[in-house]
Write a protein that holds these residues in place. Structure first.
Motif, PDB file in Angstrom:
ATOM      1  N   GLU A   1       6.043  12.055  -4.778  1.00  2.99           N
ATOM      2  CA  GLU A   1       5.678  10.678  -4.438  1.00  2.99           C
ATOM      3  C   GLU A   1       5.131  10.595  -3.020  1.00  2.99           C
ATOM      4  O   GLU A   1       4.181   9.873  -2.754  1.00  2.99           O
ATOM      5  CB  GLU A   1       6.874   9.743  -4.573  1.00  2.99           C
ATOM      6  CG  GLU A   1       7.128   9.278  -5.965  1.00  2.99           C
ATOM      7  CD  GLU A   1       5.966   8.492  -6.544  1.00  2.99           C
ATOM      8  OE1 GLU A   1       5.437   7.567  -5.899  1.00  2.99           O
ATOM      9  OE2 GLU A   1       5.571   8.822  -7.665  1.00  2.99           O
ATOM     10  N   ARG A   2       5.739  11.327  -2.108  1.00  2.00           N
ATOM     11  CA  ARG A   2       5.309  11.283  -0.702  1.00  2.00           C
ATOM     12  C   ARG A   2       3.915  11.872  -0.554  1.00  2.00           C
ATOM     13  O   ARG A   2       3.121  11.429   0.246  1.00  2.00           O
ATOM     14  CB  ARG A   2       6.320  12.033   0.171  1.00  2.00           C
ATOM     15  CG  ARG A   2       6.012  11.973   1.649  1.00  2.00           C
ATOM     16  CD  ARG A   2       6.086  10.519   2.134  1.00  2.00           C
ATOM     17  NE  ARG A   2       5.902  10.412   3.544  1.00  2.00           N
ATOM     18  CZ  ARG A   2       4.738  10.135   4.122  1.00  2.00           C
ATOM     19  NH1 ARG A   2       3.669   9.957   3.419  1.00  2.00           N
ATOM     20  NH2 ARG A   2       4.656  10.031   5.430  1.00  2.00           N
TER      21      ARG A   2
ATOM     22  N   LEU B   1       4.695   7.391  -0.196  1.00  2.00           N
ATOM     23  CA  LEU B   1       6.026   6.829  -0.292  1.00  2.00           C
ATOM     24  C   LEU B   1       6.467   6.568   1.132  1.00  2.00           C
ATOM     25  O   LEU B   1       6.604   7.486   1.922  1.00  2.00           O
ATOM     26  CB  LEU B   1       6.967   7.833  -0.968  1.00  2.00           C
ATOM     27  CG  LEU B   1       8.435   7.487  -1.035  1.00  2.00           C
ATOM     28  CD1 LEU B   1       8.658   6.430  -2.116  1.00  2.00           C
ATOM     29  CD2 LEU B   1       9.243   8.721  -1.378  1.00  2.00           C
ATOM     30  N   TRP B   2       6.605   5.318   1.496  1.00  2.00           N
ATOM     31  CA  TRP B   2       7.138   5.026   2.818  1.00  2.00           C
ATOM     32  C   TRP B   2       8.572   4.577   2.631  1.00  2.00           C
ATOM     33  O   TRP B   2       8.924   3.964   1.642  1.00  2.00           O
ATOM     34  CB  TRP B   2       6.301   4.017   3.582  1.00  2.00           C
ATOM     35  CG  TRP B   2       6.104   2.703   2.893  1.00  2.00           C
ATOM     36  CD1 TRP B   2       5.077   2.357   2.061  1.00  2.00           C
ATOM     37  CD2 TRP B   2       6.932   1.545   2.966  1.00  2.00           C
ATOM     38  NE1 TRP B   2       5.216   1.071   1.622  1.00  2.00           N
ATOM     39  CE2 TRP B   2       6.347   0.550   2.156  1.00  2.00           C
ATOM     40  CE3 TRP B   2       8.114   1.254   3.625  1.00  2.00           C
ATOM     41  CZ2 TRP B   2       6.912  -0.711   2.005  1.00  2.00           C
ATOM     42  CZ3 TRP B   2       8.664  -0.001   3.466  1.00  2.00           C
ATOM     43  CH2 TRP B   2       8.069  -0.968   2.668  1.00  2.00           C
ATOM     44  N   THR B   3       9.382   4.946   3.552  1.00  2.00           N
ATOM     45  CA  THR B   3      10.805   4.648   3.403  1.00  2.00           C
ATOM     46  C   THR B   3      11.338   4.013   4.680  1.00  2.00           C
ATOM     47  O   THR B   3      10.960   4.398   5.774  1.00  2.00           O
ATOM     48  CB  THR B   3      11.607   5.927   3.109  1.00  2.00           C
ATOM     49  OG1 THR B   3      11.307   6.897   4.107  1.00  2.00           O
ATOM     50  CG2 THR B   3      11.276   6.499   1.759  1.00  2.00           C
TER      51      THR B   3
ATOM     52  N   ASN C   1       9.190   1.490  -1.309  1.00  2.00           N
ATOM     53  CA  ASN C   1       7.875   0.879  -1.251  1.00  2.00           C
ATOM     54  C   ASN C   1       8.081  -0.590  -1.587  1.00  2.00           C
ATOM     55  O   ASN C   1       9.203  -1.071  -1.500  1.00  2.00           O
ATOM     56  CB  ASN C   1       6.890   1.572  -2.216  1.00  2.00           C
ATOM     57  CG  ASN C   1       7.456   1.703  -3.614  1.00  2.00           C
ATOM     58  OD1 ASN C   1       8.198   0.842  -4.081  1.00  2.00           O
ATOM     59  ND2 ASN C   1       7.117   2.788  -4.276  1.00  2.00           N
ATOM     60  N   ASP C   2       7.060  -1.277  -1.986  1.00  2.00           N
ATOM     61  CA  ASP C   2       7.207  -2.703  -2.270  1.00  2.00           C
ATOM     62  C   ASP C   2       7.820  -2.973  -3.642  1.00  2.00           C
ATOM     63  O   ASP C   2       7.995  -4.112  -4.021  1.00  2.00           O
ATOM     64  CB  ASP C   2       5.852  -3.404  -2.157  1.00  2.00           C
ATOM     65  CG  ASP C   2       5.998  -4.833  -1.676  1.00  2.00           C
ATOM     66  OD1 ASP C   2       6.984  -5.122  -0.978  1.00  2.00           O
ATOM     67  OD2 ASP C   2       5.138  -5.662  -2.022  1.00  2.00           O
TER      68      ASP C   2
ATOM     69  N   LYS D   1      14.506   1.312   1.142  1.00  2.00           N
ATOM     70  CA  LYS D   1      13.362   0.695   0.476  1.00  2.00           C
ATOM     71  C   LYS D   1      12.265   1.743   0.429  1.00  2.00           C
ATOM     72  O   LYS D   1      11.808   2.246   1.450  1.00  2.00           O
ATOM     73  CB  LYS D   1      12.902  -0.546   1.237  1.00  2.00           C
ATOM     74  CG  LYS D   1      11.815  -1.301   0.516  1.00  2.00           C
ATOM     75  CD  LYS D   1      11.471  -2.589   1.226  1.00  2.00           C
ATOM     76  CE  LYS D   1      10.372  -3.328   0.489  1.00  2.00           C
ATOM     77  NZ  LYS D   1       9.876  -4.465   1.262  1.00  2.00           N
TER      78      LYS D   1
END
Length: 185
Positions: free
Chosen positions: A119-120, A126-128, A146-147, A144
Motif C-alpha cells: 500500500e505504501r 499510504l499515509w499514516t 488514509n481518508d 488513520k
C-alpha cells in the motif's frame, strides 16, 4: 491408513473453505482443522493454522489488557516505519502470533506487513498518522491510514498482537475521529 486419508481430506476441505474468503467459510475451515487435529494431534503445522484461525474467527473471545501508553508508543513506531519506508522494523514490534481481523490487510504477521508495504509503495500511497476515536468511555488510540481506513491495535508483551481495520463512515463516525494530541501519554 484410513485415518491418514481422512486427515488429508479434512486439511484439503479446510484449505478450500479458506479460499472462499468469508467469515462463514472460515468457521467451517476451523471445524475441519479441529477434526484433523483429533486424528493427528501432533501435527504442528496444522495446530499452528488452527490456533491462528481460532484467534481470527473467535477474536471476540480473546481479550487483552488496555495500555494506551504502550499502544501509542508502538503506533508511533508503526507510523514512522510506514512514513519513512522502514518496513523491516515492523517485524520487531509485531508478535509472531499476530493476527489481523481484516481480509484487506491479510491475516498473519507476514501478510499484514507485506500489505502495508504494498500500500505504501502503491501510487496512491499510504499515509499514516496517530488519531484517537471517541468512544463512550475513553479516547481510543488508532492509526488513520488514509481518508477511508483506521487501524486499532491490541498489545501483549510489548508487541502488537492483533490489528483491526475499520472503514471510516461505514463502521466509524468520521466526526468522532480526531488527531491525537499529546495529553501526558
Amino acid at each position: 491408513m484410513e485415518n491418514l486419508e481422512q486427515f488429508k481430506e479434512y486439511i484439503v476441505t479446510a484449505e478450500k473453505n479458506l479460499s472462499f474468503s468469508n467469515d462463514s467459510a472460515d468457521e467451517v475451515a476451523l471445524k475441519y482443522y479441529k477434526m484433523a487435529l483429533e486424528i493427528n494431534p501432533t501435527d504442528s503445522e496444522v495446530r499452528q493454522q488452527y490456533k491462528t484461525l481460532d484467534k481470527i474467527v473467535n477474536h471476540k473471545n480473546y481479550t487483552y489488557l488496555i495500555n494506551d501508553e504502550k499502544t501509542i508508543e508502538l503506533m508511533k513506531i508503526f507510523v514512522d516505519c510506514c512514513n519513512v519506508k522502514e518496513f523491516e522494523r515492523l517485524y520487531k514490534i509485531t508478535s509472531d502470533d499476530f493476527v489481523c481481523i481484516s481480509r484487506y490487510f491479510g491475516r498473519t504477521k507476514k501478510s499484514f506487513i507485506d500489505s502495508v508495504y504494498f500500500e505504501r509503495k502503491n501510487m496512491m500511497g499510504l499515509w499514516t498518522e496517530i488519531f484517537q476515536y471517541e468512544n463512550k468511555d475513553r479516547q481510543i488510540p488508532c492509526v488513520k491510514l488514509n481518508d477511508y481506513g483506521v487501524l486499532f491495535f491490541n498489545i501483549e508483551n510489548d508487541k502488537i498482537i492483533r490489528a483491526f481495520e475499520y472503514k471510516i463512515d461505514e463502521k466509524l463516525d468520521r466526526n468522532k475521529l480526531n488527531k491525537w494530541k499529546n495529553s501526558g501519554i
